[in-house]
Design a protein around this motif. Structure first.
Motif, PDB file in Angstrom:
ATOM      1  N   GLN A 238      10.235  -3.049   6.695  1.00 32.34           N
ATOM      2  CA  GLN A 238      11.165  -3.613   5.720  1.00 32.34           C
ATOM      3  C   GLN A 238      10.929  -5.103   5.531  1.00 32.34           C
ATOM      4  OE1 GLN A 238      13.282  -1.743   3.879  1.00 32.34           O
ATOM      5  NE2 GLN A 238      13.701  -3.593   2.710  1.00 32.34           N
ATOM      6  N   HIS A 239      10.607  -5.797   6.608  1.00 33.63           N
ATOM      7  CA  HIS A 239      10.373  -7.238   6.531  1.00 33.63           C
ATOM      8  C   HIS A 239       9.106  -7.555   5.743  1.00 33.63           C
ATOM      9  CE1 HIS A 239      10.195 -11.441   7.627  1.00 33.63           C
ATOM     10  NE2 HIS A 239       9.011 -11.266   8.223  1.00 33.63           N
ATOM     11  N   ARG A 240       8.052  -6.797   5.968  1.00 31.96           N
ATOM     12  CA  ARG A 240       6.751  -7.082   5.337  1.00 31.96           C
ATOM     13  C   ARG A 240       6.554  -6.386   4.006  1.00 31.96           C
ATOM     14  NH1 ARG A 240       4.686 -11.510   7.897  1.00 31.96           N
ATOM     15  NH2 ARG A 240       5.029 -11.323  10.144  1.00 31.96           N
TER      16      ARG A 240
ATOM     17  N   GLY B 102       9.256  -4.932   1.955  1.00 28.37           N
ATOM     18  CA  GLY B 102      10.562  -4.614   1.377  1.00 28.37           C
ATOM     19  C   GLY B 102      10.539  -4.403  -0.124  1.00 28.37           C
TER      20      GLY B 102
ATOM     21  N   GLN C 103      -0.652  -7.631   9.119  1.00 32.38           N
ATOM     22  CA  GLN C 103       0.512  -8.177   8.428  1.00 32.38           C
ATOM     23  C   GLN C 103       0.133  -8.844   7.113  1.00 32.38           C
ATOM     24  OE1 GLN C 103       2.582 -10.631  11.276  1.00 32.38           O
ATOM     25  NE2 GLN C 103       3.316  -8.871  12.466  1.00 32.38           N
TER      26      GLN C 103
ATOM     27  N   ASN D  77       1.633  -8.030   3.399  1.00 30.64           N
ATOM     28  CA  ASN D  77       2.161  -9.058   2.502  1.00 30.64           C
ATOM     29  C   ASN D  77       1.483  -9.007   1.136  1.00 30.64           C
ATOM     30  OD1 ASN D  77       3.882  -9.986   4.484  1.00 30.64           O
ATOM     31  ND2 ASN D  77       2.475 -11.553   5.231  1.00 30.64           N
TER      32      ASN D  77
ATOM     33  N   ASP E 287       2.783  -6.072  -0.782  1.00 31.19           N
ATOM     34  CA  ASP E 287       4.154  -6.298  -1.240  1.00 31.19           C
ATOM     35  C   ASP E 287       4.216  -7.252  -2.424  1.00 31.19           C
ATOM     36  OD1 ASP E 287       6.879  -5.569  -0.719  1.00 31.19           O
ATOM     37  OD2 ASP E 287       7.242  -7.634  -0.073  1.00 31.19           O
TER      38      ASP E 287
ATOM     39  N   ASN F 162      12.187  -0.435  15.582  1.00 30.59           N
ATOM     40  CA  ASN F 162      11.245  -1.546  15.480  1.00 30.59           C
ATOM     41  C   ASN F 162      10.284  -1.339  14.314  1.00 30.59           C
ATOM     42  OD1 ASN F 162      10.067  -3.971  16.191  1.00 30.59           O
ATOM     43  ND2 ASN F 162       8.799  -3.097  17.818  1.00 30.59           N
TER      44      ASN F 162
ATOM     45  N   ALA G 171      12.151  -1.878  10.942  1.00 33.22           N
ATOM     46  CA  ALA G 171      12.495  -3.278  10.725  1.00 33.22           C
ATOM     47  C   ALA G 171      11.273  -4.084  10.282  1.00 33.22           C
ATOM     48  CB  ALA G 171      13.094  -3.869  12.003  1.00 33.22           C
ATOM     49  N   ASN G 172      10.134  -3.851  10.907  1.00 31.92           N
ATOM     50  CA  ASN G 172       8.921  -4.593  10.546  1.00 31.92           C
ATOM     51  C   ASN G 172       8.400  -4.185   9.177  1.00 31.92           C
ATOM     52  OD1 ASN G 172       7.583  -6.421  12.838  1.00 31.92           O
ATOM     53  ND2 ASN G 172       8.693  -4.754  13.845  1.00 31.92           N
TER      54      ASN G 172
END
Length: 373
Positions: free
Chosen positions: A299-301, A303, A260, A264, A267, A293, A296-297
């Motif tokens: 897109q969250h990390r 996006g 993760q 980050n 991104d 799932n 979603a992950n």
């Protein structure tokens, strides 16, 4: 044999079918040949077909057999042509000095011409016997003249060759067999991130190797491949702007705590010439079952980077379902990243004292004292 098409004419269906079926590609090297976009597209179409077949695990011979129409020094050839290994001396000393155009015109060179043609024919037959005999009929049916016009030239464009010396970084952000989340099949992974093969079982070659072959042999680039964390360390330490880069992202890294932070960091890279491609094998049942799932992950990390993918290449962000789709997207994404780098990257002059702009009036002290008008 493509000798009927004139400048500005449409690419014929016969040539589409020939590129899909032929086992050997024989380009006639000349200055004008390498200035032709259509010739560059033909080279690209044939080379990509061979690279894709190699990705399926087949034994693929180097089936590009060049011939000199006119003499060209090696340093005048595009890198894609320089990478083709062929000993022109095999066809004769006079041929190497004059090319086919020179020895075909003069009667004194008739023997040299016949020898060169005979040896070239022998080489074509030998390579043809090594090449796969099955024709790529699917590619022939799918490609249309408009598809051909959309292909990039393997020789350019010239603007790309002036961009960062053709450098392209291919970074891999994926699992290896030691970091897989619970329930993820091991079949697609190896001992390192670079051995990730998301399009198994049809394509056993790691996707990073396929991307490297495609960039090197079809796009006139100098690709460098590495793991994302290693590339980030290099970028941070060399003091230069980030190079044009495409990051191949395994959707499953979004489920791993250890990855993760890498997502980050990717991104947060603001440079528009650093983008992502997300392979998403449509035959992978595990990805199908976990798709909500995974998306979603990601897109969250990731996006910001997903939103920055070029509009006409949205499949790269949404998930690339097949290796054929990947082979179509990577060239277009590469050209866009190179163009963005050329347009937006800040210039970094070499180290050393700043040299003042020379002025002619400095040659005479009396002139230098005159007031500006």
């Amino acid at each position: 044999m493509d000798r009927e098409n004139k400048i500005g004419t449409a690419w014929s269906p016969e040539l589409i079918a020939s590129l899909a079926r032929c086992r050997v590609f024989v380009p006639l090297y000349s200055r004008r040949y390498f200035e032709s976009d259509n010739c560059g597209r033909e080279w690209f179409a044939f080379a990509r077909r061979e690279i894709t077949r190699k990705a399926q695990g087949g034994q693929v011979a180097d089936a590009i057999v060049p011939a000199l129409w006119t003499r060209l020094d090696r340093d005048k050839l595009p890198p894609v042509a320089q990478s083709v290994q062929f000993d022109h001396n095999f066809l004769g000393e006079r041929y190497c000095a004059e090319g086919f155009y020179g020895i075909i015109k003069l009667q004194n060179y008739r023997t040299d011409y016949q020898r060169a043609v005979h040896r070239l024919a022998e080489r074509i037959i030998a390579i043809g016997d090594q090449s796969a005999t099955d024709a790529d009929e699917t590619a022939g049916r799918q490609m249309t003249p408009s598809d051909f016009d959309s292909l990039p030239s393997a020789f350019g464009p010239a603007s790309a060759r002036r961009t960062a010396d053709g450098r392209l970084q291919i970074a891999v952000l994926a699992h290896d067999t030691s970091t897989l989340p619970p329930g993820r099949a091991r079949d697609y992974y190896g001992a390192t991130q670079r051995t990730w093969s998301p399009y198994r079982p049809d394509y056993i070659q790691p996707v990073a190797d396929y991307a490297q072959d495609l960039a090197k042999k079809c796009l006139d680039c100098k690709p460098l491949v590495g793991a994302f964390e290693d590339d980030m360390a290099t970028w941070a330490s060399n003091g230069h702007p980030l190079p044009p880069c495409l990051c191949l992202v395994d959707a499953w890294v979004g489920l791993s705590v250890s990855h993760q932070e890498h997502l980050n960091r990717l991104d947060q890279i603001k440079e528009s010439w650093v983008s992502v491609l997300v392979p998403w094998n449509s035959q992978d049942l595990g990805m199908h079952d976990a798709k909500d799932n995974l998306r979603a992950n990601l897109q969250h990390r990731l996006g910001r980077k997903l939103a920055g993918v070029p509009r006409r290449c949205q499949m790269a962000a949404n998930g690339i379902p097949t290796m054929q789709d990947f082979g179509q997207l990577l060239p277009e994404m590469t050209m866009i990243m190179l163009k963005r780098f050329r347009k937006e990257a800040a210039a970094h002059p070499p180290a050393g004292p700043v040299i003042e702009r020379p002025r002619l009036r400095g040659a005479d002290p009396r002139i230098s004292e005159m007031p500006d008008e």
